[in-house]
Design an enzyme around this catalytic site. Structure first.
Site, PDB file in Angstrom:
ATOM      1  CG  ASP A 122       5.971  -3.662 -11.196  1.00 28.45           C
ATOM      2  OD1 ASP A 122       6.747  -3.489 -11.975  1.00 28.45           O
ATOM      3  OD2 ASP A 122       5.507  -2.501 -10.032  1.00 28.45           O
TER       4      ASP A 122
ATOM      5  CG  HIS B 148       5.678  -4.060  -7.039  1.00 25.82           C
ATOM      6  ND1 HIS B 148       4.879  -4.189  -7.574  1.00 25.82           N
ATOM      7  CD2 HIS B 148       4.768  -4.826  -6.132  1.00 25.82           C
ATOM      8  CE1 HIS B 148       5.422  -5.478  -7.906  1.00 25.82           C
ATOM      9  NE2 HIS B 148       5.020  -5.474  -6.098  1.00 25.82           N
TER      10      HIS B 148
ATOM     11  CB  SER C 286       2.602  -8.427  -7.908  1.00 28.35           C
ATOM     12  OG  SER C 286       4.385  -8.477  -7.489  1.00 28.35           O
TER      13      SER C 286
END
Length: 389
Positions: free
Chosen positions: A258, A313, A235
């Site tokens: 991600d 996620h 992330s």
């Protein structure tokens, strides 16, 4: 690929036993703080580290998740405060006479150094030394440093005075890009600083761990292959990894889990010339983010984009293994894919990519098809599904 249904962090599946220790070097907010995972020798000790090291991290998670009641921190602490990571704490380093490749790992927004233990354990079990940085930019749910006046050369950690750094929430009217772009630069610099410390340790320089953890960093002398260094992150950590590629030439490639592309300024993408592996979940990415990823892959055929179908996620964090069915729906920590299968795909793709671009002499090339999006639960590039971000 077989799944398992019980809750718990999966141990590494590689040939090496794994140990870890915590390292803090320097004073105040400029100190470097990370969890170090490494291959270890068999030994008698059964001590394992806590997954959430202290209660303040639970409080920080409550702030990050914007939960109104502080009772959530108590609930998290009851549920996970005694959860252990299935590695040896301060176990003896496995010196083989050859050098281990190095990964610097960057956590996501609202996370901290231990929340990706499942990924870091697997990489260490496969023969990597892994440095999981805890960032000081107030993007961690919590972190701490020690006040200079409290430090003594032989003072045990239990007697040092901690000062906590709280998670920084967005304020009304605040421009998010300005904040996140500033943070991502600090984060990338912290990854570079951690790499510099590992270079010093490898060269035999004295690096003082003020935590006095019981592990001697000097054991790593001449055991790190600085020609085989990668940066990895989830992330916000994925964006951090991209920027770190620009900031230090020792990083040969990046693996992003991600990646949150928003914090990186558009003009910087032209400076990223090294290979990147984007491993995306099915439900997080936006068309805008994927377009940025494709901009990189169009200039470098070795940059790959794949999506793990059925993942969300949080599928690439430890939460996916530790949160039960009810809470997983509340916090979206699991998708439809079995979390152990999802982790296996992500790790195998990462290892195949790292073998190729770090010139490793392993058998990870057996998973090369995953890099082309070929296999069960994986596709090339990304489906254009709107994110809630």
């Amino acid at each position: 690929m077989g799944g398992r249904q019980s809750l718990g962090l999966p141990p590494g599946t590689g040939p090496h036993q794994v140990a870890c220790t915590d390292v803090m070097v320097g004073l105040k907010q400029k100190s470097s703080f990370f969890r170090l995972y490494y291959p270890c020798l068999p030994h008698e000790s059964t001590e394992q580290p806590l997954w959430i090291p202290e209660y303040q991290y639970c409080c920080g998670l409550v702030e990050f998740l914007n939960l109104k009641s502080r009772w959530w921190a108590t609930l998290f602490n009851i549920a996970y405060g005694s959860c252990k990571v299935p590695v040896s704490w301060n176990g003896p380093f496995k010196s083989t006479g050859s050098k281990f490749p190095l990964i610097i790992f960057s956590h996501g927004l609202g996370a901290f150094r231990t929340l990706y233990s499942s990924v870091c354990m697997e990489m260490a079990s496969r023969g990597f030394i892994v440095v999981a940085v805890e960032h000081r930019d107030r993007s961690a749910s919590a972190t701490y440093f020690y006040k200079a006046e409290s430090l003594g050369s032989e003072c045990p950690e239990a007697y040092l005075e901690k000062e906590w750094i709280a998670f920084q929430k967005m304020q009304a009217g605040q421009k998010e890009f300005h904040l996140r772009n500033s943070q991502v630069h600090q984060r990338a610099n912290e990854c570079v600083r951690a790499l510099g410390l590992m270079r010093d340790i490898n060269s035999g320089k004295t690096v003082t761990n003020i935590l006095h953890s019981g592990f001697e960093l000097s054991a790593l002398k001449n055991s790190i292959d600085l020609d085989k260094v990668a940066v990895m992150g989830h992330s916000f950590g994925g964006a951090t990894a991209l920027l770190a590629l620009i900031k230090d030439d020792l990083f040969k490639c990046a693996v992003t889990l991600d990646a949150w592309m928003f914090p990186v300024r558009d003009d910087l993408f032209s400076k990223i010339r090294k290979p990147v592996l984007f491993i995306n979940s099915e439900k997080f990415q936006t068309p805008t983010s994927v377009t940025k990823m494709k901009r990189l892959s169009s200039r470098n055929s070795q940059t790959k984009i794949i999506t793990i179908l059925g993942s969300v996620h949080q599928s690439q964090t430890d939460f996916t293994f530790l949160v039960g069915a009810v809470l997983s729906k509340v916090f979206e920590t699991r998708g439809t894919i079995d979390p152990y299968v999802g982790l296996e795909i992500s790790n195998q793709a990462s290892l195949a990519f790292l073998q190729k671009h770090l010139d490793l002499k392993e058998e990870f090339h057996q998973w090369n098809d995953l890099l082309e999006g070929i296999g069960n639960h994986v596709i090339p590039e990304a489906p254009f599904l709107l994110s809630s971000l």
